[in-house]
Design an enzyme around this catalytic site. Sequence first.
Site, PDB file in Angstrom:
ATOM      1  N   ASP A 184       4.955 -11.771 -12.944  1.00 46.22           N
ATOM      2  CA  ASP A 184       4.304 -10.533 -13.383  1.00 46.22           C
ATOM      3  C   ASP A 184       5.375  -9.530 -13.802  1.00 46.22           C
ATOM      4  O   ASP A 184       6.565  -9.715 -13.526  1.00 46.22           O
ATOM      5  CB  ASP A 184       3.384  -9.949 -12.298  1.00 46.22           C
ATOM      6  CG  ASP A 184       4.111  -9.694 -10.993  1.00 46.22           C
ATOM      7  OD1 ASP A 184       5.259  -9.196 -11.014  1.00 46.22           O
ATOM      8  OD2 ASP A 184       3.536  -9.993  -9.935  1.00 46.22           O
TER       9      ASP A 184
ATOM     10  N   GLN B 205       0.852  -1.196   0.000  1.00 48.88           N
ATOM     11  CA  GLN B 205       0.000   0.000   0.000  1.00 48.88           C
ATOM     12  C   GLN B 205       0.888   1.246   0.000  1.00 48.88           C
ATOM     13  O   GLN B 205       0.862   2.052   0.920  1.00 48.88           O
ATOM     14  CB  GLN B 205      -0.922  -0.011   1.216  1.00 48.88           C
ATOM     15  CG  GLN B 205      -1.882  -1.204   1.240  1.00 48.88           C
ATOM     16  CD  GLN B 205      -2.922  -1.075   2.336  1.00 48.88           C
ATOM     17  OE1 GLN B 205      -3.610  -0.069   2.450  1.00 48.88           O
ATOM     18  NE2 GLN B 205      -3.027  -2.101   3.158  1.00 48.88           N
TER      19      GLN B 205
ATOM     20  N   THR C 282      -1.416 -16.144  -8.007  1.00 47.11           N
ATOM     21  CA  THR C 282      -0.464 -15.742  -9.051  1.00 47.11           C
ATOM     22  C   THR C 282       0.408 -16.919  -9.468  1.00 47.11           C
ATOM     23  O   THR C 282       0.615 -17.177 -10.659  1.00 47.11           O
ATOM     24  CB  THR C 282       0.420 -14.586  -8.558  1.00 47.11           C
ATOM     25  OG1 THR C 282      -0.382 -13.414  -8.386  1.00 47.11           O
ATOM     26  CG2 THR C 282       1.534 -14.275  -9.549  1.00 47.11           C
TER      27      THR C 282
ATOM     28  N   LYS D 121       0.028 -10.149 -16.720  1.00 45.53           N
ATOM     29  CA  LYS D 121      -1.339 -10.389 -16.266  1.00 45.53           C
ATOM     30  C   LYS D 121      -2.000  -9.077 -15.874  1.00 45.53           C
ATOM     31  O   LYS D 121      -1.335  -8.120 -15.503  1.00 45.53           O
ATOM     32  CB  LYS D 121      -1.354 -11.350 -15.072  1.00 45.53           C
ATOM     33  CG  LYS D 121      -0.770 -10.795 -13.785  1.00 45.53           C
ATOM     34  CD  LYS D 121      -0.893 -11.793 -12.657  1.00 45.53           C
ATOM     35  CE  LYS D 121      -0.506 -11.192 -11.315  1.00 45.53           C
ATOM     36  NZ  LYS D 121       0.900 -10.806 -11.225  1.00 45.53           N
TER      37      LYS D 121
END
Length: 299
Positions: A167, A94, A225, A190
């Site tokens: 990723d 975050q 994932t 992705k």
Amino acid sequence: MLIFSGLSNQPLAINIAKQLDRKLSPLEIFVFPDGERRITIEEKVLGKTAVIIQSTSEPVDTNYMELFLLVDALKRSGAEFVKVFMPYMGYQRQDHIFRDGEGVSLEVIVGILQGVGVSEFFSFDLHSIKIPELFKIPAHNLSALPVFAQKIEKDFSKDEIVLVSPDMGGIRRIKKLSEMLSVPYVTIVKDRDLNKGDIHDVQLNGEVKGKIALMVDDIISTGKTMVYGADLLLENGALSVFAFATHGVLSADASVILEKSKIEKVFVTDTIEIFKEKNFPKLEILSIATIAADILKNA
């Protein structure tokens, strides 16, 4: 230098201290019936450097609060420097605003760490290389890649493997490991729904046919994932798939998902203590204790 540990990952803290030929300094962490914590330092720390080893994994907020109170207790007891060695940093994903109306939780955490008196910060494989820039104190992003490289060289033949970034965010990581091992790599692209976290439209950039595919990531959280990645790699001709990740968050039913997946084996490090209920037969835990100890020798 004195070494203290909160309750989040004491096995790792003990291992690091042992490699430094030290013992953990004594302290009392008393938990009241309502969950509040009281920290008491039981060693003279006046004018000394104190290192706190504390991961902020689940329960994230409890482990952070315990850390804040421990830093405060050390400062009030006269420690000249309080350095935080946080193998896994909660809230690191975050680090910016994704949607209108959100705060930036990581900046709040960094502000509190500095506010309570932390003088230096260490962590492993932060989700973004820009996170240390949020600190006004020295902040260090260490890497577990040497641990993975050593394991790969021991267990696999280089001419049979291909490295995989699950990723696009892991490109820098996979390139570095590729250079360390002198083996090729491919990437998976992705799209993820930021509201639900669901993954869709997965594509492979590169050739894996006839190879053993080793997926490498910073965090395994839900496991989705890695599972989607493994299915894609096998569909494209990979002989088998193994997964490596620094931080085994293993949230929700990730352990079950990974155990039932087509992944042959999952390797994580001990930045997060893996409790019995989250362990599973395919999981192997590697240690970052040696790297940590080497860093702290010069801290």
